[in-house]
Design a protein around this motif. Sequence first.
Motif, PDB file in Angstrom:
ATOM      1  N   VAL A   1       9.387   2.637   6.954  1.00 35.04           N
ATOM      2  CA  VAL A   1       8.277   2.992   7.683  1.00 35.04           C
ATOM      3  C   VAL A   1       7.028   2.933   6.722  1.00 35.04           C
ATOM      4  O   VAL A   1       6.913   3.569   5.647  1.00 35.04           O
ATOM      5  CB  VAL A   1       8.177   4.595   8.102  1.00 35.04           C
ATOM      6  N   ALA A   2       5.836   2.207   6.944  1.00 39.16           N
ATOM      7  CA  ALA A   2       4.775   2.068   6.217  1.00 39.16           C
ATOM      8  C   ALA A   2       3.551   1.978   6.985  1.00 39.16           C
ATOM      9  O   ALA A   2       3.341   1.277   8.084  1.00 39.16           O
ATOM     10  CB  ALA A   2       4.996   0.892   5.149  1.00 39.16           C
ATOM     11  N   VAL A   3       2.609   2.830   6.578  1.00 41.99           N
ATOM     12  CA  VAL A   3       1.206   2.937   7.220  1.00 41.99           C
ATOM     13  C   VAL A   3       0.201   2.338   6.491  1.00 41.99           C
ATOM     14  O   VAL A   3       0.247   2.508   5.223  1.00 41.99           O
ATOM     15  CB  VAL A   3       0.942   4.264   7.584  1.00 41.99           C
ATOM     16  N   SER A   4      -0.737   1.300   7.278  1.00 38.02           N
ATOM     17  CA  SER A   4      -1.784   0.822   6.769  1.00 38.02           C
ATOM     18  C   SER A   4      -2.775   1.807   5.980  1.00 38.02           C
ATOM     19  O   SER A   4      -2.838   2.826   6.891  1.00 38.02           O
ATOM     20  CB  SER A   4      -2.517  -0.241   7.776  1.00 38.02           C
ATOM     21  N   GLU A   5      -3.225   1.582   5.050  1.00 37.50           N
ATOM     22  CA  GLU A   5      -4.380   2.463   4.570  1.00 37.50           C
ATOM     23  C   GLU A   5      -5.600   2.772   5.530  1.00 37.50           C
ATOM     24  O   GLU A   5      -6.152   3.619   5.481  1.00 37.50           O
ATOM     25  CB  GLU A   5      -4.932   1.738   3.240  1.00 37.50           C
ATOM     26  N   ASP A   6      -5.836   1.692   6.424  1.00 34.69           N
ATOM     27  CA  ASP A   6      -7.050   1.610   7.294  1.00 34.69           C
ATOM     28  C   ASP A   6      -6.528   2.622   8.342  1.00 34.69           C
ATOM     29  O   ASP A   6      -7.569   3.197   9.107  1.00 34.69           O
ATOM     30  CB  ASP A   6      -7.187   0.347   8.048  1.00 34.69           C
ATOM     31  N   PHE A   7      -5.375   3.115   8.577  1.00 37.80           N
ATOM     32  CA  PHE A   7      -5.204   4.078   9.679  1.00 37.80           C
ATOM     33  C   PHE A   7      -4.247   5.355   9.134  1.00 37.80           C
ATOM     34  O   PHE A   7      -3.704   6.151  10.052  1.00 37.80           O
ATOM     35  CB  PHE A   7      -4.084   3.191  10.521  1.00 37.80           C
ATOM     36  N   ALA A   8      -4.263   5.412   7.940  1.00 35.89           N
ATOM     37  CA  ALA A   8      -3.354   6.542   7.349  1.00 35.89           C
ATOM     38  C   ALA A   8      -3.981   7.855   7.672  1.00 35.89           C
ATOM     39  O   ALA A   8      -5.315   8.154   7.745  1.00 35.89           O
ATOM     40  CB  ALA A   8      -3.477   6.618   5.726  1.00 35.89           C
ATOM     41  N   GLY A   9      -3.320   8.987   7.985  1.00 30.55           N
ATOM     42  CA  GLY A   9      -3.738  10.239   8.586  1.00 30.55           C
ATOM     43  C   GLY A   9      -4.128  10.506   9.760  1.00 30.55           C
ATOM     44  O   GLY A   9      -4.967  11.249  10.016  1.00 30.55           O
ATOM     45  N   GLN A  10      -3.885   9.360  10.426  1.00 33.71           N
ATOM     46  CA  GLN A  10      -4.464   9.462  11.929  1.00 33.71           C
ATOM     47  C   GLN A  10      -3.340  10.175  12.934  1.00 33.71           C
ATOM     48  O   GLN A  10      -3.418   9.747  14.171  1.00 33.71           O
ATOM     49  CB  GLN A  10      -4.903   8.244  12.268  1.00 33.71           C
ATOM     50  N   GLY A  11      -2.084  10.281  12.426  1.00 35.91           N
ATOM     51  CA  GLY A  11      -0.904  10.655  13.259  1.00 35.91           C
ATOM     52  C   GLY A  11      -0.274   9.533  13.851  1.00 35.91           C
ATOM     53  O   GLY A  11       0.481   9.855  14.885  1.00 35.91           O
ATOM     54  N   LEU A  12      -0.526   8.278  13.565  1.00 35.34           N
ATOM     55  CA  LEU A  12       0.379   7.327  14.110  1.00 35.34           C
ATOM     56  C   LEU A  12       1.561   7.169  13.867  1.00 35.34           C
ATOM     57  O   LEU A  12       2.484   6.385  14.509  1.00 35.34           O
ATOM     58  CB  LEU A  12      -0.313   6.011  13.799  1.00 35.34           C
ATOM     59  N   VAL A  13       2.059   7.837  12.683  1.00 41.06           N
ATOM     60  CA  VAL A  13       3.713   7.759  12.569  1.00 41.06           C
ATOM     61  C   VAL A  13       4.404   8.637  13.479  1.00 41.06           C
ATOM     62  O   VAL A  13       5.322   8.287  14.109  1.00 41.06           O
ATOM     63  CB  VAL A  13       4.003   8.379  11.228  1.00 41.06           C
ATOM     64  N   LYS A  14       3.895   9.483  13.987  1.00 44.46           N
ATOM     65  CA  LYS A  14       4.347  10.350  14.887  1.00 44.46           C
ATOM     66  C   LYS A  14       4.391   9.584  16.468  1.00 44.46           C
ATOM     67  O   LYS A  14       5.073   9.862  17.096  1.00 44.46           O
ATOM     68  CB  LYS A  14       3.615  11.919  15.141  1.00 44.46           C
ATOM     69  N   LYS A  15       3.362   8.865  16.366  1.00 42.98           N
ATOM     70  CA  LYS A  15       3.085   7.934  17.839  1.00 42.98           C
ATOM     71  C   LYS A  15       4.289   6.825  17.560  1.00 42.98           C
ATOM     72  O   LYS A  15       5.007   6.521  18.665  1.00 42.98           O
ATOM     73  CB  LYS A  15       1.838   7.303  17.783  1.00 42.98           C
ATOM     74  N   LEU A  16       4.717   6.243  16.597  1.00 45.71           N
ATOM     75  CA  LEU A  16       5.248   5.480  16.178  1.00 45.71           C
ATOM     76  C   LEU A  16       6.883   5.847  16.609  1.00 45.71           C
ATOM     77  O   LEU A  16       7.611   5.457  17.190  1.00 45.71           O
ATOM     78  CB  LEU A  16       5.531   5.247  14.842  1.00 45.71           C
ATOM     79  N   PHE A  17       7.092   7.185  16.145  1.00 41.35           N
ATOM     80  CA  PHE A  17       8.512   7.957  16.432  1.00 41.35           C
ATOM     81  C   PHE A  17       8.705   8.061  17.956  1.00 41.35           C
ATOM     82  O   PHE A  17       9.714   7.839  18.336  1.00 41.35           O
ATOM     83  CB  PHE A  17       8.534   9.246  15.650  1.00 41.35           C
TER      84      PHE A  17
ATOM     85  N   GLN B   1       0.856  -1.293   0.177  1.00 43.87           N
ATOM     86  CA  GLN B   1      -0.162  -0.040  -0.056  1.00 43.87           C
ATOM     87  C   GLN B   1       0.913   1.361  -0.154  1.00 43.87           C
ATOM     88  O   GLN B   1       0.667   2.309  -0.622  1.00 43.87           O
ATOM     89  CB  GLN B   1      -0.949  -0.117   1.225  1.00 43.87           C
ATOM     90  N   ALA B   2       1.881   1.078   0.776  1.00 39.89           N
ATOM     91  CA  ALA B   2       2.815   2.469   0.843  1.00 39.89           C
ATOM     92  C   ALA B   2       3.766   2.571  -0.496  1.00 39.89           C
ATOM     93  O   ALA B   2       3.637   3.824  -0.999  1.00 39.89           O
ATOM     94  CB  ALA B   2       3.908   2.126   2.044  1.00 39.89           C
ATOM     95  N   ILE B   3       4.196   1.578  -1.030  1.00 35.51           N
ATOM     96  CA  ILE B   3       4.592   1.625  -2.433  1.00 35.51           C
ATOM     97  C   ILE B   3       3.953   2.372  -3.313  1.00 35.51           C
ATOM     98  O   ILE B   3       4.188   3.084  -4.350  1.00 35.51           O
ATOM     99  CB  ILE B   3       5.071   0.195  -2.717  1.00 35.51           C
ATOM    100  N   GLU B   4       2.463   1.907  -3.364  1.00 36.90           N
ATOM    101  CA  GLU B   4       1.342   2.473  -4.173  1.00 36.90           C
ATOM    102  C   GLU B   4       1.289   3.813  -4.074  1.00 36.90           C
ATOM    103  O   GLU B   4       1.017   4.886  -4.741  1.00 36.90           O
ATOM    104  CB  GLU B   4       0.091   1.686  -4.256  1.00 36.90           C
TER     105      GLU B   4
END
Length: 172
Positions: A100-116, A26-29
């Motif tokens: 770093v790759a985010v699921s489409e189901d969770f994109a745009g929810q600020g989870l990458v910042k939580k990941l960091f 999904q992230a590649i696409e």
Amino acid sequence: MTQNNTIVFRKAEIVDKDVIWKIIQQAIERRRLDGSTQWQNGYPNEQTVESDIAKNFGFVLTVGEKIAVYVALIFNDEPAYSTIDGAWLTTGEFVVIHRVAVSEDFAGQGLVKKLFDSIEEFVKSKNVASIKVDTNFDNTAMLKILEAKGYTYCGEVLLNSGMRKAFEKVLI
């Protein structure tokens, strides 16, 4: 019945591989649709995920029971980082953030910042002083996250896929 939305950062297991691979696809696409050259040459691939998990590099951020974000964390090993057009902030032990790759189901929810945030806590718990990361020049989403999380631009590094912007954050 209430939905369990507890966020957990944990090591990826081999049983997670198919879900992780789907998220990376999904992230590649998403990168392709954004017009990016990043991840458009067959890397990362399914074998990359298997290798990450086998080497204990793979980590996931889950929301409830669902994998939301994938990342590879590699301690003290990124040969490309030994040569930088610029300068790293530190020369000691470090952790590299890759894939770093985010699921489409969770994109745009600020989870990458939580990941960091989770990565920083994990790295501190290992008494490692620094995190290093690189990204493509056209990965505006990641560039914004790195800026927001206080990473310092250090220069450029050459990876197989070409020149990348390199960043570091000193934790300790």
